[in-house]
Structure formats: structure tokens, C-alpha cells
Design an enzyme around this catalytic site. Structure first.
Site, PDB file in Angstrom:
ATOM      1  N   ARG A   1      52.187 -20.095  57.603  1.00 35.61           N
ATOM      2  CA  ARG A   1      52.601 -18.903  56.871  1.00 35.61           C
ATOM      3  C   ARG A   1      52.708 -17.681  57.772  1.00 35.61           C
ATOM      4  O   ARG A   1      53.178 -16.631  57.339  1.00 35.61           O
ATOM      5  CB  ARG A   1      51.621 -18.596  55.730  1.00 35.61           C
ATOM      6  CG  ARG A   1      51.797 -19.490  54.510  1.00 35.61           C
ATOM      7  CD  ARG A   1      51.242 -18.847  53.264  1.00 35.61           C
ATOM      8  NE  ARG A   1      51.978 -17.624  52.926  1.00 35.61           N
ATOM      9  CZ  ARG A   1      51.673 -16.845  51.889  1.00 35.61           C
ATOM     10  NH1 ARG A   1      50.653 -17.154  51.122  1.00 35.61           N
ATOM     11  NH2 ARG A   1      52.364 -15.760  51.642  1.00 35.61           N
ATOM     12  N   LYS A   2      52.291 -17.814  59.017  1.00 32.60           N
ATOM     13  CA  LYS A   2      52.371 -16.688  59.947  1.00 32.60           C
ATOM     14  C   LYS A   2      53.701 -16.734  60.699  1.00 32.60           C
ATOM     15  O   LYS A   2      54.424 -17.731  60.685  1.00 32.60           O
ATOM     16  CB  LYS A   2      51.197 -16.736  60.926  1.00 32.60           C
ATOM     17  CG  LYS A   2      49.836 -16.813  60.241  1.00 32.60           C
ATOM     18  CD  LYS A   2      49.621 -15.687  59.249  1.00 32.60           C
ATOM     19  CE  LYS A   2      48.207 -15.629  58.699  1.00 32.60           C
ATOM     20  NZ  LYS A   2      47.906 -16.718  57.740  1.00 32.60           N
TER      21      LYS A   2
END
Length: 383
Positions: free
Chosen positions: A181-182
Site C-alpha cells: 500500500r506504500k
């Protein structure tokens, strides 16, 4: 109509080639690629030293150990963060003390930290929430004279800036995430950066069971020297497979930031004048990488946050509720916590919209239209 996810990592042929080279080398565990990733990441983030770890939570744990936090101490943290920020102090036997955040940025401030400091405070963990840079200098101006180390949880921060430098560059120690998700991903993985050589050296030992001889040194020696275990350590290593992907991803960072900020600007232009919607924006002291693009949903919008999420879901669009409040989770609800009105408000009234490198503008327009229709439908229904 295809589903629009809230996020998607940007991976391609270059990552496949990097993995292939590692596999062909025969060295897939922590080794030369990890060392290379540490070097290029430290340079990119203007950090003195970088220590790769298995994830950001383990990097936070190591940070607390090397700065000297022990059982019975207190560590000030935001409740408005993924629960790992609060969990890390518990791993060393310390008590996380929750502080409230600023409504505009979602970050701790010097005032909210000051309200939580006691004689038992031994560290403060600040977060660049959703990629919005925390005002680190103001918090350090409070903590440095008290000899309270400030640890920057930069899990979401790669590519964000603070006063013209990468976030984390002004911190004595910081922790980073490479979760999918980064912006930068290695599948799982993390990094600890620090300006202090002694902290970096100890973190390197601790991540590898506190062995006095590293894997690189053992591999380089035909007759490996005996290792000594000076203290209880951990198995927090990154693999060369992960690091190889990380090196490629880091080379993409500038392009990722440019694209995400362009998409964020499109959202802001479309939503900032809508009654009841407040989009996240850059603070005056820096720029966000927009790891998350969130909006605060107010009563003027016509429907609440959950109603907006349902409307998006009906359009096959995946959104997320705003950042969690750790103090409301069963694991921490038993503790005596101070009132955290801003945290409670943001947790209940913010919505994270889809944003990723490959998001087509036509799909983004679909998100915007579905969000705006949520209020219009609710208003028509009420009429």
C-alpha cells in the site's frame, strides 16, 4: 464496468529481471542486494545510515530498543495511525500514551505532545500520516531540551518533503514501510534510518540475532570466524529478493510522486468547492506524496462517510474508511486514555479515495462522479 481498487502497486518487467538476477546468483537471503538497497535508500532520503528490516513494525521496534526505551517507560504516539505505531512500544514493555492530532493534517503537534508528556515519557513516535509531513521541528524543539528522542514513523512518507528535504532527514531515527500500500514496495519490508552510527550498528546486529559476525562476513570467509551473541536479538532481516525489487522501485520514485501529485490535484480541483467535503492538502512546511488521498465528509455534504462509501461500492469502486483510532480497539480500550476528540472525529468522518500510479483519468472521473452522486441521491431521497 471494471472494479476500481483503492490502490495498486506499480510493478513491471524491471522488477522481474531484478528477481531473476538474484535467483541466478544463488544468494537470495540477506546479502549484497540488501547492502546496496540500504546505501541507495540512505542517499535518497539524505540519511546517514540505513538498516533494512523485515517490515516497518520491526524497524520501529528496533528504533525503540536502540534509543533506550525499557519496560515501564511511556512512549507518546498518535492513536490516529495504523495499530503498529502503538504496538511497537508494547514490544519493549513500555506503555503507549495516546495524543491527539491536528484536524487539518492528521498529525501530532507540539501542543498535543506537550499535553501528554509526563515524568515517565522516554520517547515520542510521530507519524507522517498518509504521506502528510509532520512538523518535526516544532516537536523536537519541545522534546530535545527534555532529552526525549523523537522517532519518525515515516511508513507512508517516502517521497514527501519537509522544509525542502525528504521527510525523515531531520530525524535522529526513522522507520519506513515497503508494504504494497506504500509508494515503494518490496512485498513486505522496512527500513530504519538514523544519523547516529552507533544506533545503526546496534540495529544491524539486533536484526540478525545479535550475531557479532554478519552474513556477508561469514559468506566471504572460507573459514568463517566464530560468532558471539552479546544480547538477545531478533530475526528481522530483509532478503536479497526483496531488496532487488526495492532498488528498482526507488528508481521509480520521482515518476511515482509526479503522477500521484497530478492525480491528487485533479481530485482537489473537483472536490474542494463541494459543500461538506474537505480534501487533504499540503501543509505550509512541506509536500505530501499522497500515499492516501482522503477527504473529510461533513454534514453539509448530504450523506455521511459510510453512505458515501456505500455509494462508491455500488459503482464497483473500493474506498476505505479513514485512518483507524487505536485507542478504540479492544487491544487498547482497556487502558485509561485521555479524550481524543479530533482523532475520534477524523476516524468517523474521513474517507480514503482510490489513488495509484496507473489510475486512468477516466476512472478517476468515475470515482468523482460516484462520490458526488452519493450526496445528490441522498438529498433527493430526503426530499
Amino acid at each position: 464496468m471494471t472494479r476500481i481498487n483503492v490502490m495498486k502497486p506499480w510493478l513491471g518487467a524491471a522488477e522481474v529481471q531484478a528477481l531473476t538476477e538474484v535467483i541466478e546468483s544463488g544468494w537470495v537471503a540477506q546479502g549484497p542486494r540488501v547492502a546496496r538497497f540500504e546505501a541507495v535508500f540512505a542517499e535518497a532520503m539524505q540519511a546517514g545510515h540505513a538498516v533494512a528490516t523485515s517490515n516497518c513494525t520491526t524497524a520501529l521496534h528496533l528504533a525503540l530498543v536502540v534509543v533506550g526505551v525499557e519496560r515501564g517507560d511511556e512512549v507518546i504516539v498518535p492513536s490516529f495511525s495504523f495499530i503498529a505505531t502503538a504496538n511497537a512500544p508494547t514490544y519493549v514493555g513500555a506503555r503507549p500514551v495516546f495524543a491527539d492530532v491536528d484536524r487539518t493534517t492528521g498529525n501530532l503537534t507540539a501542543a498535543t505532545v506537550a499535553a501528554a508528556i509526563t515524568s515517565r515519557t522516554r520517547a515520542v513516535i510521530v507519524v507522517d500520516q498518509g504521506g502528510v509531513p509532520v512538523d518535526l521541528d516544532s516537536i523536537r524543539s519541545l522534546c530535545d531540551p527534555l532529552h526525549i528522542p523523537v522517532i519518525e514513523d515515516a511508513a507512508c512518507g517516502a517521497g514527501s518533503t519537509y522544509r525542502g528535504r525528504p521527510v525523515g532527514a531531520g530525524a535522529d531515527i526513522a522507520a519506513w514501510s515497503f508494504h504494497p500500500r506504500k509508494l515503494l514496495t518490496t512485498g513486505e519490508g522496512g527500513m530504519l534510518t538514523t544519523s547516529r552510527a552507533d544506533w545503526a550498528a546496534r540495529a544491524r546486529r539486533l536484526r540478525e540475532h545479535s550475531m557479532s559476525v554478519s552474513a556477508n562476513d561469514r559468506q566471504a570467509s572460507v573459514l568463517a570466524p566464530p560468532e558471539v551473541y552479546g544480547e538477545i536479538g531478533f530475526n528481522y532481516r530483509m532478503t536479497d529478493l526483496q531488496a532487488a525489487i526495492g532498488i528498482v522501485q526507488l528508481g521509480r520514485l520521482a515518476s511515482i510522486i509526479e503522477r500521484r501529485r497530478a492525480l491528487a490535484l485533479r481530485y482537489t480541483r473537483a472536490l474542494s468547492e463541494v459543500p461538506g467535503l474537505r480534501p487533504v492538502t499540503d501543509p505550509e512546511w512541506g509536500t505530501s506524496n499522497f500515499q492516501s488521498y482522503w477527504v473529510e465528509v461533513g454534514p453539509e455534504f448530504g450523506t455521511d462517510r459510510d453512505g458515501a462509501m456505500k455509494a462508491l461500492a455500488r459503482a464497483d469502486i473500493s474506498a476505505r474508511r479513514g485512518i483507524m483510532a487505536a485507542h478504540r480497539q479492544p487491544a487498547y480500550r482497556k487502558d485509561a486514555n485521555p479524550p481524543l476528540p479530533v482523532t475520534d472525529h477524523l476516524t468517523d468522518h474521513t474517507l480514503i479515495l482510490p489513488l495509484y500510479h496507473d489510475l486512468a483519468e477516466s476512472d478517476q472521473d468515475r470515482v468523482i462522479a460516484a462520490l458526488l452522486s452519493a450526496a445528490e441521491l441522498q438529498t433527493e431521497g430526503a426530499a
